[in-house]
Design a protein around this motif. Structure first.
Motif, mmCIF file in Angstrom:
data_model
loop_
_atom_site.group_PDB
_atom_site.id
_atom_site.type_symbol
_atom_site.label_atom_id
_atom_site.label_comp_id
_atom_site.label_asym_id
_atom_site.label_seq_id
_atom_site.Cartn_x
_atom_site.Cartn_y
_atom_site.Cartn_z
ATOM 1 N N MET A 125 -3.583 -20.726 -37.370
ATOM 2 C CA MET A 125 -3.432 -19.548 -38.225
ATOM 3 C C MET A 125 -4.410 -19.577 -39.397
ATOM 4 O O MET A 125 -4.935 -18.535 -39.787
ATOM 5 C CB MET A 125 -1.990 -19.441 -38.724
ATOM 6 C CG MET A 125 -1.012 -19.034 -37.637
ATOM 7 S SD MET A 125 0.671 -18.968 -38.210
ATOM 8 C CE MET A 125 0.618 -17.508 -39.224
ATOM 9 N N SER A 138 -7.239 -16.801 -40.005
ATOM 10 C CA SER A 138 -7.312 -16.109 -41.299
ATOM 11 C C SER A 138 -8.724 -16.158 -41.859
ATOM 12 O O SER A 138 -9.219 -15.161 -42.404
ATOM 13 C CB SER A 138 -6.338 -16.737 -42.291
ATOM 14 O OG SER A 138 -5.023 -16.607 -41.846
ATOM 15 N N ILE A 168 -6.766 -10.852 -35.958
ATOM 16 C CA ILE A 168 -5.427 -10.438 -36.388
ATOM 17 C C ILE A 168 -4.457 -10.492 -35.214
ATOM 18 O O ILE A 168 -3.302 -10.897 -35.366
ATOM 19 C CB ILE A 168 -5.467 -9.036 -37.027
ATOM 20 C CG1 ILE A 168 -6.177 -9.111 -38.375
ATOM 21 C CG2 ILE A 168 -4.074 -8.474 -37.205
ATOM 22 C CD1 ILE A 168 -6.449 -7.770 -38.999
ATOM 23 N N ASP A 169 -4.912 -10.105 -34.028
ATOM 24 C CA ASP A 169 -4.071 -10.220 -32.830
ATOM 25 C C ASP A 169 -3.677 -11.673 -32.577
ATOM 26 O O ASP A 169 -2.507 -11.981 -32.339
ATOM 27 C CB ASP A 169 -4.801 -9.683 -31.600
ATOM 28 C CG ASP A 169 -4.845 -8.176 -31.558
ATOM 29 O OD1 ASP A 169 -4.118 -7.535 -32.332
ATOM 30 O OD2 ASP A 169 -5.611 -7.643 -30.732
ATOM 31 N N THR A 172 -1.227 -12.879 -35.186
ATOM 32 C CA THR A 172 0.118 -12.367 -34.958
ATOM 33 C C THR A 172 0.804 -13.093 -33.814
ATOM 34 O O THR A 172 1.995 -13.406 -33.897
ATOM 35 C CB THR A 172 0.066 -10.854 -34.677
ATOM 36 O OG1 THR A 172 -0.623 -10.214 -35.746
ATOM 37 C CG2 THR A 172 1.448 -10.275 -34.563
ATOM 38 N N LEU A 185 1.938 -16.303 -35.160
ATOM 39 C CA LEU A 185 3.112 -16.115 -36.006
ATOM 40 C C LEU A 185 4.366 -15.941 -35.161
ATOM 41 O O LEU A 185 5.426 -16.482 -35.489
ATOM 42 C CB LEU A 185 2.915 -14.920 -36.932
ATOM 43 C CG LEU A 185 4.047 -14.608 -37.900
ATOM 44 C CD1 LEU A 185 4.282 -15.790 -38.832
ATOM 45 C CD2 LEU A 185 3.717 -13.366 -38.694
ATOM 46 N N ILE A 186 4.255 -15.213 -34.066
ATOM 47 C CA ILE A 186 5.388 -15.044 -33.153
ATOM 48 C C ILE A 186 5.803 -16.394 -32.575
ATOM 49 O O ILE A 186 6.993 -16.713 -32.508
ATOM 50 C CB ILE A 186 5.040 -14.030 -32.045
ATOM 51 C CG1 ILE A 186 4.960 -12.628 -32.635
ATOM 52 C CG2 ILE A 186 6.057 -14.084 -30.915
ATOM 53 C CD1 ILE A 186 4.416 -11.588 -31.682
ATOM 54 N N LEU A 202 7.330 -7.277 -34.825
ATOM 55 C CA LEU A 202 6.012 -7.846 -35.050
ATOM 56 C C LEU A 202 5.102 -7.592 -33.847
ATOM 57 O O LEU A 202 3.934 -7.222 -34.002
ATOM 58 C CB LEU A 202 6.138 -9.338 -35.328
ATOM 59 C CG LEU A 202 4.918 -10.047 -35.856
ATOM 60 C CD1 LEU A 202 4.464 -9.420 -37.161
ATOM 61 C CD2 LEU A 202 5.222 -11.515 -36.051
ATOM 62 N N ALA A 203 5.630 -7.759 -32.651
ATOM 63 C CA ALA A 203 4.850 -7.483 -31.447
ATOM 64 C C ALA A 203 4.538 -5.993 -31.324
ATOM 65 O O ALA A 203 3.436 -5.608 -30.912
ATOM 66 C CB ALA A 203 5.605 -7.975 -30.212
ATOM 67 N N TRP A 239 4.200 -3.953 -33.870
ATOM 68 C CA TRP A 239 3.214 -3.653 -34.907
ATOM 69 C C TRP A 239 1.807 -3.969 -34.438
ATOM 70 O O TRP A 239 0.878 -3.193 -34.665
ATOM 71 C CB TRP A 239 3.546 -4.442 -36.169
ATOM 72 C CG TRP A 239 2.513 -4.300 -37.228
ATOM 73 C CD1 TRP A 239 2.383 -3.249 -38.085
ATOM 74 C CD2 TRP A 239 1.442 -5.193 -37.515
ATOM 75 N NE1 TRP A 239 1.297 -3.464 -38.908
ATOM 76 C CE2 TRP A 239 0.702 -4.647 -38.575
ATOM 77 C CE3 TRP A 239 1.035 -6.407 -36.988
ATOM 78 C CZ2 TRP A 239 -0.406 -5.267 -39.109
ATOM 79 C CZ3 TRP A 239 -0.071 -7.031 -37.520
ATOM 80 C CH2 TRP A 239 -0.775 -6.460 -38.569
ATOM 81 N N ILE A 240 1.643 -5.080 -33.758
ATOM 82 C CA ILE A 240 0.298 -5.452 -33.319
ATOM 83 C C ILE A 240 -0.184 -4.509 -32.222
ATOM 84 O O ILE A 240 -1.368 -4.194 -32.133
ATOM 85 C CB ILE A 240 0.226 -6.942 -32.912
ATOM 86 C CG1 ILE A 240 -1.222 -7.416 -32.926
ATOM 87 C CG2 ILE A 240 0.833 -7.199 -31.582
ATOM 88 C CD1 ILE A 240 -1.878 -7.368 -34.243
#
Length: 93
Positions: free
Chosen positions: A22, A26, A42-43, A46, A49-50, A72-73, A75-76
């Motif tokens: 991550m 970033s 970003i994909d 994410t 993060l999941i 969250l999924a 949103w992506i």
């Protein structure tokens, strides 16, 4: 199925590994020169993060912690569609 004891022994390693990924993603978002690279980072960020949210839910043995994974999924997916639409309009002009 994976034995719970074996899973708990590798959870700290996996958490550290995904946290490092991550940080790298970033940095890629902040240093990307075009929109496609930033969206791809970003994909990946994410998805990591999941995975971290799933690992935390496994650690605490609580399925209620997985509730945040679905929005969250989604949103992506919406982000990808919005960027694709923007790039398509920009490409046509």
């Amino acid at each position: 199925m994976v034995a719970l004891e074996a899973l708990e022994s590798i959870l700290p390693f996996l958490t550290g590994l995904f946290s490092l990924a991550m940080v790298i993603y970033s940095l890629r978002v902040l240093t990307s020169r075009n929109l496609g690279d930033a969206v791809l980072a970003i994909d990946a960020l994410t998805v990591d993060l999941i995975v971290l949210m799933v690992l935390v839910a496994l650690h605490y043995r609580s399925p209620y912690l997985l509730i945040g994974v679905i929005p969250l999924a989604a949103w992506i997916l919406i982000l990808d569609l919005a960027v694709a639409r923007y790039l398509e309009k920009r490409w046509i002009k």
